[in-house]
Design an enzyme around this catalytic site. Sequence first.
Site, PDB file in Angstrom:
ATOM      1  N   ASP A 146       0.958  -1.047  -0.068  1.00 56.85           N
ATOM      2  CA  ASP A 146       0.065   0.080  -0.045  1.00 56.85           C
ATOM      3  C   ASP A 146       0.917   1.099  -0.168  1.00 56.85           C
ATOM      4  O   ASP A 146       1.902   1.301   0.457  1.00 56.85           O
ATOM      5  CB  ASP A 146      -0.762   0.122   1.160  1.00 56.85           C
ATOM      6  CG  ASP A 146      -1.902  -1.164   1.034  1.00 56.85           C
ATOM      7  OD1 ASP A 146      -2.442  -1.240   0.151  1.00 56.85           O
ATOM      8  OD2 ASP A 146      -2.537  -1.583   2.308  1.00 56.85           O
ATOM      9  N   ASP A 180      -7.212  -1.294  -4.440  1.00 54.34           N
ATOM     10  CA  ASP A 180      -8.206  -0.842  -3.518  1.00 54.34           C
ATOM     11  C   ASP A 180      -8.907   0.224  -4.099  1.00 54.34           C
ATOM     12  O   ASP A 180     -10.284   0.314  -3.916  1.00 54.34           O
ATOM     13  CB  ASP A 180      -7.507  -0.381  -2.200  1.00 54.34           C
ATOM     14  CG  ASP A 180      -6.612  -1.571  -1.682  1.00 54.34           C
ATOM     15  OD1 ASP A 180      -7.248  -2.660  -1.541  1.00 54.34           O
ATOM     16  OD2 ASP A 180      -5.808  -0.936  -0.801  1.00 54.34           O
TER      17      ASP A 180
END
Length: 218
Positions: A146, A180
Site C-alpha cells: 500500500d 483498492d
Amino acid sequence: MKKFNNGHLAIIIIVCILVIDQIIKISVKTHMCLHDSIQITSWFYINFIENNGMAYGMTFVNKLVLSLFRIVAVGALGYYIWLEVKKGARTGYIVCVAMVLAGAAGNILDSMFYGLMFSASSPFYVSYVVPFGQGYAPFLMGKVVDMFYFPLIETTLPDWLPIWGGQPYVFFSPVFNFADASITTGVALLLLFFRKELSAISFKKDSRQNETSDENLK
C-alpha cells in the site's frame, strides 16, 4: 473478425488496471524502505506500508484463507461478467464490475508472488528481487503493498468529548493502493448508477431460495 464487444472492453480494463497497479507497487517496493514517506502535497503522501489483510489494511481472517477466498471470488466474478456480456448488460455495468474484479486480482497477485520473488521489506533497506522461490514468504502468503495516503484534515478533537477529547485526529487515515481504489470506485458507481442490476441479482437469489424452500415442503 469478431466484433468488439463489452467482453473485450472488460478484458482491456482489467489488464490496464493490473498493469498500472503492479507498476506502482513494484516501483514503491523496490525504491522505498518500509514506512518511508514522500510528501507530494500537504494532503497527499506516498507512504510505503505492507499488510496481510483486505482492502485498506483490514484483517478479519487467516491470511491463507483470505487468499483462497479471493481467488474463488475473482473466478466467480469473471464468470459472472461473461454471463452478463452474453445477456447484453449495459456497458457501464460491465465496466464497474470489471474494475472490482481487477482490483481484487491486483491484491491477489501480491499475495501469490511477492513473497516468492522479493526479499522482505525493512525500514533499514530497500527490498530487492531474489531468485524465484527464495523470497520472504511461501505461495499465497505474500504481503500486499500500500502507498497512497490522503490526510485531508489533520486536527485535534475537542476537549469536551468524553473519550477522545484532546486527541489528534486525521480525516481519512487509511493507506491504500491502486487496486483498492479500483474496487472502491467500482462499488461506489454500482451503488449510484446500477441499482437496478444489483436488485436483479438479489431478486434471483431470493427466487432460488424460495424455490428450494418450496421443494423442501413437498
